[in-house]
Design a protein around this motif. Structure first.
Motif, PDB file in Angstrom:
ATOM      1  N   SER A 157       6.516  13.835  -1.250  1.00  0.00           N
ATOM      2  CA  SER A 157       5.318  12.963  -1.000  1.00  0.00           C
ATOM      3  C   SER A 157       5.593  12.213   0.177  1.00  0.00           C
ATOM      4  CB  SER A 157       5.282  12.202  -2.636  1.00  0.00           C
ATOM      5  OG  SER A 157       6.335  11.533  -2.614  1.00  0.00           O
ATOM      6  N   SER A 158       4.410  11.600   0.486  1.00  0.00           N
ATOM      7  CA  SER A 158       4.376  10.677   1.632  1.00  0.00           C
ATOM      8  C   SER A 158       3.649   9.378   1.639  1.00  0.00           C
ATOM      9  CB  SER A 158       3.520  11.563   2.786  1.00  0.00           C
ATOM     10  OG  SER A 158       3.404  10.976   3.768  1.00  0.00           O
ATOM     11  N   SER A 159       4.324   8.365   2.009  1.00  0.00           N
ATOM     12  CA  SER A 159       3.942   7.095   1.799  1.00  0.00           C
ATOM     13  C   SER A 159       2.861   6.936   3.032  1.00  0.00           C
ATOM     14  CB  SER A 159       5.079   5.825   1.986  1.00  0.00           C
ATOM     15  OG  SER A 159       5.823   6.111   3.206  1.00  0.00           O
ATOM     16  N   ASP A 160       3.078   7.448   3.948  1.00  0.00           N
ATOM     17  CA  ASP A 160       2.439   7.540   5.376  1.00  0.00           C
ATOM     18  C   ASP A 160       0.879   8.000   4.811  1.00  0.00           C
ATOM     19  OD1 ASP A 160       3.809   5.956   6.947  1.00  0.00           O
ATOM     20  OD2 ASP A 160       4.324   7.722   8.351  1.00  0.00           O
ATOM     21  N   TYR A 161       1.009   9.295   4.204  1.00  0.00           N
ATOM     22  CA  TYR A 161      -0.306  10.026   4.003  1.00  0.00           C
ATOM     23  C   TYR A 161      -1.318   9.089   3.059  1.00  0.00           C
ATOM     24  CZ  TYR A 161      -3.686  13.629   2.498  1.00  0.00           C
ATOM     25  OH  TYR A 161      -4.638  14.416   2.098  1.00  0.00           O
ATOM     26  N   PHE A 162      -0.769   8.678   1.912  1.00  0.00           N
ATOM     27  CA  PHE A 162      -1.543   7.766   1.285  1.00  0.00           C
ATOM     28  C   PHE A 162      -1.901   6.415   1.843  1.00  0.00           C
ATOM     29  CE2 PHE A 162      -2.718   5.521  -2.904  1.00  0.00           C
ATOM     30  CZ  PHE A 162      -2.832   6.339  -3.590  1.00  0.00           C
ATOM     31  N   ASN A 163      -1.347   5.949   2.885  1.00  0.00           N
ATOM     32  CA  ASN A 163      -1.675   4.807   3.739  1.00  0.00           C
ATOM     33  C   ASN A 163      -2.510   5.235   5.001  1.00  0.00           C
ATOM     34  OD1 ASN A 163      -1.551   1.961   3.937  1.00  0.00           O
ATOM     35  ND2 ASN A 163       0.659   1.890   4.982  1.00  0.00           N
ATOM     36  N   LYS A 164      -3.054   6.347   5.099  1.00  0.00           N
ATOM     37  CA  LYS A 164      -4.005   6.602   6.129  1.00  0.00           C
ATOM     38  C   LYS A 164      -3.457   6.975   7.441  1.00  0.00           C
ATOM     39  CE  LYS A 164      -8.821   5.396   7.282  1.00  0.00           C
ATOM     40  NZ  LYS A 164      -9.776   4.084   7.444  1.00  0.00           N
TER      41      LYS A 164
ATOM     42  N   GLN B  60       3.927  20.545  -0.930  1.00  0.00           N
ATOM     43  CA  GLN B  60       5.038  19.779  -1.539  1.00  0.00           C
ATOM     44  C   GLN B  60       4.378  18.818  -2.744  1.00  0.00           C
ATOM     45  OE1 GLN B  60       6.851  18.712   2.806  1.00  0.00           O
ATOM     46  NE2 GLN B  60       6.340  17.043   1.553  1.00  0.00           N
ATOM     47  N   TYR B  61       2.933  18.440  -2.530  1.00  0.00           N
ATOM     48  CA  TYR B  61       2.524  17.994  -3.725  1.00  0.00           C
ATOM     49  C   TYR B  61       2.418  18.925  -4.799  1.00  0.00           C
ATOM     50  CZ  TYR B  61       0.691  13.778  -1.174  1.00  0.00           C
ATOM     51  OH  TYR B  61       0.848  12.798  -0.142  1.00  0.00           O
ATOM     52  N   GLN B  62       2.325  20.294  -4.851  1.00  0.00           N
ATOM     53  CA  GLN B  62       2.601  21.296  -5.907  1.00  0.00           C
ATOM     54  C   GLN B  62       3.795  21.147  -6.236  1.00  0.00           C
ATOM     55  OE1 GLN B  62       0.106  22.961  -7.657  1.00  0.00           O
ATOM     56  NE2 GLN B  62       1.840  23.116  -8.777  1.00  0.00           N
ATOM     57  N   GLY B  63       4.748  20.998  -5.359  1.00  0.00           N
ATOM     58  CA  GLY B  63       6.188  20.543  -5.806  1.00  0.00           C
ATOM     59  C   GLY B  63       6.411  19.686  -6.658  1.00  0.00           C
TER      60      GLY B  63
ATOM     61  N   LEU C  39      13.559  11.398  -9.363  1.00  0.00           N
ATOM     62  CA  LEU C  39      12.837  10.769  -8.663  1.00  0.00           C
ATOM     63  C   LEU C  39      13.035  10.841  -6.891  1.00  0.00           C
ATOM     64  CD1 LEU C  39      12.922   7.357 -10.768  1.00  0.00           C
ATOM     65  CD2 LEU C  39      11.055   9.188 -10.586  1.00  0.00           C
ATOM     66  N   GLU C  40      14.146  11.097  -6.732  1.00  0.00           N
ATOM     67  CA  GLU C  40      14.572  11.423  -5.236  1.00  0.00           C
ATOM     68  C   GLU C  40      13.567  12.717  -4.818  1.00  0.00           C
ATOM     69  OE1 GLU C  40      16.006  10.408  -1.746  1.00  0.00           O
ATOM     70  OE2 GLU C  40      16.952   9.487  -3.500  1.00  0.00           O
ATOM     71  N   LYS C  41      13.820  13.660  -5.537  1.00  0.00           N
ATOM     72  CA  LYS C  41      12.804  14.869  -5.412  1.00  0.00           C
ATOM     73  C   LYS C  41      11.311  14.284  -5.048  1.00  0.00           C
ATOM     74  CE  LYS C  41      15.926  18.142  -7.786  1.00  0.00           C
ATOM     75  NZ  LYS C  41      15.953  18.881  -9.075  1.00  0.00           N
TER      76      LYS C  41
ATOM     77  N   ARG D 291       0.965  -0.952   0.013  1.00  0.00           N
ATOM     78  CA  ARG D 291      -0.042   0.089  -0.078  1.00  0.00           C
ATOM     79  C   ARG D 291       0.949   1.193   0.028  1.00  0.00           C
ATOM     80  NH1 ARG D 291      -3.585  -2.461   4.561  1.00  0.00           N
ATOM     81  NH2 ARG D 291      -2.527  -0.997   5.883  1.00  0.00           N
ATOM     82  N   ALA D 292       1.799   1.455   0.827  1.00  0.00           N
ATOM     83  CA  ALA D 292       2.398   2.554   1.121  1.00  0.00           C
ATOM     84  C   ALA D 292       3.307   3.133  -0.308  1.00  0.00           C
ATOM     85  CB  ALA D 292       3.636   2.334   2.356  1.00  0.00           C
ATOM     86  N   HIS D 293       3.681   2.046  -1.051  1.00  0.00           N
ATOM     87  CA  HIS D 293       4.694   2.566  -2.140  1.00  0.00           C
ATOM     88  C   HIS D 293       3.735   3.509  -3.060  1.00  0.00           C
ATOM     89  CE1 HIS D 293       2.259  -0.598  -3.629  1.00  0.00           C
ATOM     90  NE2 HIS D 293       2.610  -0.555  -4.858  1.00  0.00           N
ATOM     91  N   TYR D 294       2.346   3.545  -3.091  1.00  0.00           N
ATOM     92  CA  TYR D 294       1.834   4.420  -4.006  1.00  0.00           C
ATOM     93  C   TYR D 294       2.106   5.943  -3.468  1.00  0.00           C
ATOM     94  CZ  TYR D 294      -0.374   0.198  -5.793  1.00  0.00           C
ATOM     95  OH  TYR D 294      -0.801  -1.143  -6.427  1.00  0.00           O
ATOM     96  N   GLY D 295       2.164   6.071  -2.138  1.00  0.00           N
ATOM     97  CA  GLY D 295       2.337   7.474  -1.686  1.00  0.00           C
ATOM     98  C   GLY D 295       3.630   7.843  -1.989  1.00  0.00           C
ATOM     99  N   ASP D 296       4.516   7.135  -2.233  1.00  0.00           N
ATOM    100  CA  ASP D 296       5.944   7.444  -2.324  1.00  0.00           C
ATOM    101  C   ASP D 296       6.107   7.589  -4.142  1.00  0.00           C
ATOM    102  OD1 ASP D 296       8.721   7.970  -2.966  1.00  0.00           O
ATOM    103  OD2 ASP D 296       9.417   6.317  -1.909  1.00  0.00           O
TER     104      ASP D 296
END
Length: 628
Positions: free
Chosen positions: A510-517, A529-532, A503-505, A420-425
């Motif tokens: 981004s945030s794996s935790d945010y996508f993972n609730k 940051q998402y705008q970044g 990709l490092e940027k 799950r978490a990778h979708y947020g990264d």
């Protein structure tokens, strides 16, 4: 000139290793490659030793390349390690995605001696998501090329994962179809044969035994909308005063473990399965896939769920022993079973393998970052059906250490970085670093390996996470930095590290935790940051265009995936940024636009992104609502 290969072992996996060497050496050298029972340039040997872990070697001896291993899979891995030394890079599943260099024939003997025992015993992947038969077979083929030795099919067969793909669940832009029972069995048999050919350790089932006791086959996974038969009602856990299926779903339903009939029936089902499936090396015996649903009857209230679980495992061991079966049983630390037993102990540790499954953990911190001297709390006291799974590594590890006080047997972590978490990264770089650092720290946690519960189609934008995972499990002395450079140089050519920096940027923003609730859905810093991320994806366009123009073969395909990923990032980061800003209605519109985009293009990029699974995770965890 003809390159001759000699196989001194009478074993199908070693035969396969010889055929793989022939295929790749012919591609590399353009020479003819043949097989010999006499003099040869390359000799394969199966050499037993006392090492518990896979042991692979190759060396030049009397002008012959000797490739050896202590198990058939070790010979196969040794063969791929030899090809790696010659410059081959197995970057993604599928032969067309490999980088195979051209070399001179004499270079096949210009090698340094190699002698390595795998850093960990258990090195594998468990199937998740939606998969075609080809997806699964190509992934199994890819595993030993990067040092893995295990594959885990959840349930009695992979029906659930095949059905999701062939019915095109959540994506009706593609025309779906139903699979017949005969088709599913044929596919399942082909998958089993692919595992056996490579001598991969075969893990099977997991959740589903509770449903089997109630008359529902585990092959249907998370089947819902069914009713409980009256003659089975006394076997079901009593929750909130009722004995019934949880959400109409057998796999979410626990049993009344104080009822000896439950223990007898479940042990019988498991023993019968083990007797019929001796090809299974590790049979997973888990309880339900739900939480806060254990039995509240008077008898069950007297004992912790983990004590009941251990008592059942001891009973199962007796029945397996009576049946003359030496099948290894994996038991699960998960949900209520994270809480260690107070009184019961495993009587025969040789039978069992402990599997630590911290499904709720953060992936923005590694096991290596924990303060083990001062940061590990006492385990949270168990309160029946009122548990909250912890996000922190410290709290999860407190549960593991409590179990380890009384179980000193074999064990591994069953982890979820690519579930799950990778979708947020959005760049896959931070999750790759976490995987590397986690794996290199496992021996300090007294864990002898790692099984990744994950989608098989996790190559968007790259397969760096699995590449790092496999190669580090094989050899934990390999640093993340050297694997990153090796991967990106092979995948993208001279601009590889430019791609890595981009990709490092994305990962940093981004945030794996945010996508993972994990954390609030409204977060002003993340919104910025998402705008970044959007800005970075826009800025890289000319680099991608040039990369496409200057590349060919597997490198061109990697640039093509990156170009598609760039467009997807703009859409997904926009949706996430709007949600983090509190603009949920606009976020939902942007999410629907992202869905439309990935569904429309799935046919062209299906090996790399699991459209079913990203939609499921985003709507179950990330905060979005719409799905078909």
């Amino acid at each position: 000139m003809t390159i001759l290969i000699k196989n001194t072992a009478s074993n199908p996996t070693v035969d396969y290793a010889a055929s793989e060497l022939a295929y790749y050496l012919e591609k590399m050298t353009k020479a003819e490659v043949g097989f010999s029972t006499d003099e040869a340039d390359i000799v394969l040997k199966l050499v037993a030793d006392d090492e518990e872990n896979d042991h692979a070697q190759y060396q030049l001896q009397d002008n012959q390349v000797i490739i050896a291993g202590n198990r058939p899979v070790a010979v196969l891995i040794a063969s791929y390690q030899y090809l790696h030394a010659l410059g081959a890079r197995f970057l993604r599943p599928g032969r067309e995605n490999e980088l195979i260099p051209n070399i001179e024939v004499e270079e096949i003997k210009q090698i340094k001696a190699y002698d390595h025992v795998a850093s960990y015993k258990h090195r594998g992947v468990c199937i998740e998501g939606a998969n075609s038969l080809e997806n699964i077979l190509e992934f199994i083929e890819w595993l030993p090329k990067n040092g893995f030795n295990s594959f885990f099919i959840q349930f009695a067969n992979p029906y659930t994962f095949l059905k999701r793909w062939y019915s095109h669940e959540f994506n009706h832009y593609l025309e779906g179809r139903d699979l017949s029972d005969a088709e599913i069995q044929t596919m399942s048999d082909e998958i089993d044969e692919a595992m056996a050919l490579r001598d991969l350790r075969h893990h099977r089932v997991g959740h589903g035994w509770t449903g089997e006791v109630l008359g529902y086959s585990s092959e249907f996974g998370w089947e819902s909308g069914v009713e409980l038969a009256e003659d089975k009602r006394d076997l079901v856990a009593k929750v909130n005063g009722k004995r019934d299926l949880i959400q109409g779903t057998p796999i979410f339903t626990n049993l009344d473990m104080s009822n000896h009939k439950v223990n007898e029936e479940m042990a019988k089902v498991i023993v019968d399965y083990a007797a019929k499936h001796k090809e299974v090396d590790y049979l997973h015996v888990w309880l339900s896939d739900g939480d806060n649903n254990v039995c509240e009857c008077d008898e069950c209230q007297k004992i912790l769920p983990a004590d009941q679980y251990v008592n059942f495992l001891n009973y199962l061991d007796e029945k397996l022993t009576e049946a003359g079966l030496d099948t290894k049983i994996c038991f699960l630390l998960y949900h209520e079973l994270l809480f260690a037993p107070e009184e019961s102990k495993i009587k025969n540790p040789e039978r069992f393998v402990l599997m630590f499954a911290p499904i709720s953990r953060t992936f923005e911190k590694s096991y290596a970052d924990v303060d083990y001297e001062h940061g590990i709390p006492e385990p949270t006291p168990y309160v029946r059906n009122k548990t909250t799974l912890p996000n922190s590594l410290e709290e999860n590890l407190a549960f593991l250490f409590d179990w380890q006080k009384n179980f000193k047997g074999d064990s591994f972590v069953y982890d979820y970085p690519l579930g799950r978490a990778h979708y947020g990264d959005l760049g896959y770089m931070e999750i790759s670093q976490i995987i590397s650092r986690d794996i290199r720290y496992l021996d300090k946690l007294h864990l002898n390996g790692y099984i990744s519960c994950q989608e098989l189609r996790t190559g968007f934008p790259t397969t760096l996470p699995n590449y790092v995972m496999g190669r580090t499990l094989w050899d934990k002395s390999l640093t993340y930095e050297e694997l990153e450079k090796e991967y990106f140089t092979a995948a993208f050519g001279k601009e590889g590290m430019t791609v890595a920096a981009y990709l490092e940027k994305l990962s940093n923003l981004s945030s794996s935790d945010y996508f993972n609730k994990i954390g609030s859905r409204i977060n002003a810093q993340l919104a910025a940051q998402y705008q970044g991320c959007v800005s970075e994806a826009v800025a890289i366009l000319l680099v991608v265009i040039k990369g496409l123009k200057d590349s060919q073969a597997s490198q061109h395909e990697n640039w093509r995936v990156l170009a598609y990923h760039r467009q997807a990032v703009i859409k997904l980061a926009t949706a996430l940024g709007l949600q983090a800003s509190g603009k949920q209605a606009k976020a939902e519109e942007a999410w629907i636009d992202f869905q439309d985009f990935i569904k429309l293009h799935e046919a062209n990029f299906e090996p790399y992104l699991d459209v079913y699974r990203i939609i499921e995770v985003a709507t179950n965890y990330a905060g979005f609502k719409y799905r078909e």
